[in-house]
Design an enzyme around this catalytic site. Structure first.
Site, short mmCIF file in Angstrom:
data_model
loop_
_atom_site.label_atom_id
_atom_site.label_comp_id
_atom_site.label_asym_id
_atom_site.label_seq_id
_atom_site.Cartn_x
_atom_site.Cartn_y
_atom_site.Cartn_z
N TYR A 161 44.93 26.87 14.06
CA TYR A 161 45.74 26.40 12.94
C TYR A 161 46.53 25.15 13.33
O TYR A 161 46.55 24.15 12.60
CB TYR A 161 46.69 27.53 12.50
CG TYR A 161 47.61 27.18 11.36
CD1 TYR A 161 47.17 27.23 10.04
CD2 TYR A 161 48.94 26.81 11.60
CE1 TYR A 161 48.03 26.93 9.00
CE2 TYR A 161 49.79 26.51 10.56
CZ TYR A 161 49.33 26.57 9.26
OH TYR A 161 50.19 26.26 8.23
N LYS A 165 46.26 21.35 11.67
CA LYS A 165 47.36 20.64 10.99
C LYS A 165 47.66 19.30 11.66
O LYS A 165 48.09 18.35 11.00
CB LYS A 165 48.59 21.54 10.92
CG LYS A 165 48.41 22.78 10.04
CD LYS A 165 48.07 22.43 8.59
CE LYS A 165 48.03 23.65 7.69
NZ LYS A 165 47.75 23.32 6.28
P1 NAD Z 1 49.38 31.48 1.10
O1 NAD Z 1 48.38 32.15 1.98
O2 NAD Z 1 50.44 32.29 0.47
O3 NAD Z 1 48.62 30.66 -0.05
C1 NAD Z 1 47.50 29.85 0.24
C2 NAD Z 1 46.62 29.81 -0.99
O4 NAD Z 1 45.46 29.02 -0.66
C3 NAD Z 1 46.12 31.21 -1.40
O5 NAD Z 1 46.34 31.42 -2.77
C4 NAD Z 1 44.64 31.15 -1.06
O6 NAD Z 1 43.83 31.97 -1.91
C5 NAD Z 1 44.32 29.66 -1.23
N1 NAD Z 1 43.10 29.29 -0.53
C6 NAD Z 1 42.69 29.71 0.69
N2 NAD Z 1 41.47 29.20 0.97
C7 NAD Z 1 41.12 28.44 -0.10
C8 NAD Z 1 39.98 27.65 -0.40
N3 NAD Z 1 38.94 27.57 0.46
N4 NAD Z 1 39.94 26.96 -1.57
C9 NAD Z 1 40.98 27.06 -2.46
N5 NAD Z 1 42.08 27.80 -2.22
C10 NAD Z 1 42.15 28.48 -1.05
O7 NAD Z 1 50.00 30.30 2.00
P2 NAD Z 1 51.34 29.44 1.85
O8 NAD Z 1 52.30 29.97 2.83
O9 NAD Z 1 51.72 29.31 0.42
O10 NAD Z 1 50.85 28.04 2.42
C11 NAD Z 1 50.46 26.95 1.59
C12 NAD Z 1 50.15 25.75 2.49
O11 NAD Z 1 51.31 25.44 3.27
C13 NAD Z 1 49.03 26.02 3.50
O12 NAD Z 1 48.25 24.86 3.68
C14 NAD Z 1 49.78 26.35 4.76
O13 NAD Z 1 49.01 26.10 5.92
C15 NAD Z 1 50.98 25.43 4.65
N6 NAD Z 1 52.13 25.89 5.44
C16 NAD Z 1 52.73 27.09 5.20
C17 NAD Z 1 53.81 27.49 5.97
C18 NAD Z 1 54.53 28.79 5.77
O14 NAD Z 1 55.44 29.07 6.55
N7 NAD Z 1 54.19 29.61 4.80
C19 NAD Z 1 54.27 26.66 7.00
C20 NAD Z 1 53.63 25.45 7.21
C21 NAD Z 1 52.55 25.07 6.42
#
Ligand code: NAD
Length: 261
Positions: A161, A165
């Site tokens: 991961y 990123k």
């Molecule tokens: P989450 O898992 O709650 O939501 C991610 C969404 O992406 C889900 O609804 C999932 O079904 C969808 N998804 C997954 N694969 C997919 C695909 N191939 N095509 C279309 N949709 C797809 O995650 P989140 O915490 O809301 O994270 C959102 C973004 O923010 C991500 O890119 C994550 O890496 C990034 N992020 C999150 C955090 C955190 O602390 N939650 C921190 C840093 C970065």
């Protein structure tokens, strides 16, 4: 209507069924955008609920299920936004996956490839198809990706991961350099630990209760508080605005002061 109004501007948010993507979609709707909502097909019911919330906020909305790692599906998704609402002004390539592992030694190559397929290839495809449409339209645009604190400092439990990123940041810088002349900015948000379905796996792996784990995470931030999905959405709102013309190629940390560039 002011010159900064987002009326008649169209945004597309991937991974919009839940978590940060859902919060971004609702914030952009509150900002005046019409919003196309994407996620994978198994998330259709949640997507429909987000659509109802966008419509209740007085904006137009439509759902397009697609896997962002598949070229033809991303191409069709952008075409759908254009056919449905008349164009594309903001692409938020938010969809991502994360599988925490106790050790890099536990990551198998197939899992590595899947992480890169969604997080890197998916972001690349969203950037590419959005940029093609924005260049064609000739009215500039905003392309926004999802980086992470783990894309600025490698995290032990997240080797694939973290690497993915870092790649998103490199792609974002290259895209910003190329598309600037078209009035298109390209940036990412880099959240700290936001409590979502994605991060719910971490406490167990760390052998901690969710309360203790997220309290520890909060202590790593200057504010002592973990960001919420709405905190991240407010950064996206800023990057999506017409006024943010002069910020590009950046990955904006939204982590309460955990990582300083
Ligand atoms: P989450 O898992 O709650 O939501 C991610 C969404 O992406 C889900 O609804 C999932 O079904 C969808 N998804 C997954 N694969 C997919 C695909 N191939 N095509 C279309 N949709 C797809 O995650 P989140 O915490 O809301 O994270 C959102 C973004 O923010 C991500 O890119 C994550 O890496 C990034 N992020 C999150 C955090 C955190 O602390 N939650 C921190 C840093 C970065």
């Amino acid at each position: 209507m002011t010159s900064n109004s987002n009326s008649n501007r169209i945004a597309l948010v991937t991974g919009a069924a839940q978590g940060i993507g859902r919060a971004i979609a609702l914030r952009l709707a509150a900002d005046g955008f019409d919003v196309v909502l994407n996620d994978i097909a198994s998330q259709t019911a949640l997507l429909d609920a987000v659509k109802a919330e966008v419509v209740a906020a007085g904006r137009r909305s439509a759902v397009f299920c697609a896997d962002v790692s598949v070229d033809a599906e991303v191409k069709n998704m952008v075409a759908f936004a254009v056919e449905t609402f008349g164009g594309l002004d903001v692409m938020v390539a938010n969809a991502g996956i994360c599988r925490a592992r106790a050790s890099l030694l536990d990551v198998n190559p197939a899992e590595w490839d899947q992480t890169f397929a969604v997080n890197v290839r998916g972001t690349f495809l969203c950037y590419q198809h959005a940029a093609r449409q924005m260049i064609l339209q000739g009215r500039g645009g905003r392309i926004i990706g999802a980086a992470s604190g783990a894309g600025k400092q490698g995290y032990g439990m997240l080797p694939d991961y973290s690497a993915s990123k870092f790649a998103v940041r490199g792609l974002t810088q290259a895209a910003a350099l190329e598309f600037g002349k078209h009035g298109i900015t390209v940036n990412t948000y880099a959240p700290g630990a936001v409590v979502t379905s994605m991060t719910s796996q971490f406490p167990t792996l760390a052998g901690m209760s969710p309360e203790a784990f997220f309290a520890d995470q909060a202590k790593l931030a200057a504010t002592g508080v973990n960001p919420t999905p709405e905190d991240i959405a407010s950064v996206v709102s800023f990057l999506a605005a017409k006024e943010s013309t002069f910020i590009t190629g950046q990955s904006i940390s939204a982590d309460g002061g955990r990582y300083f560039d």
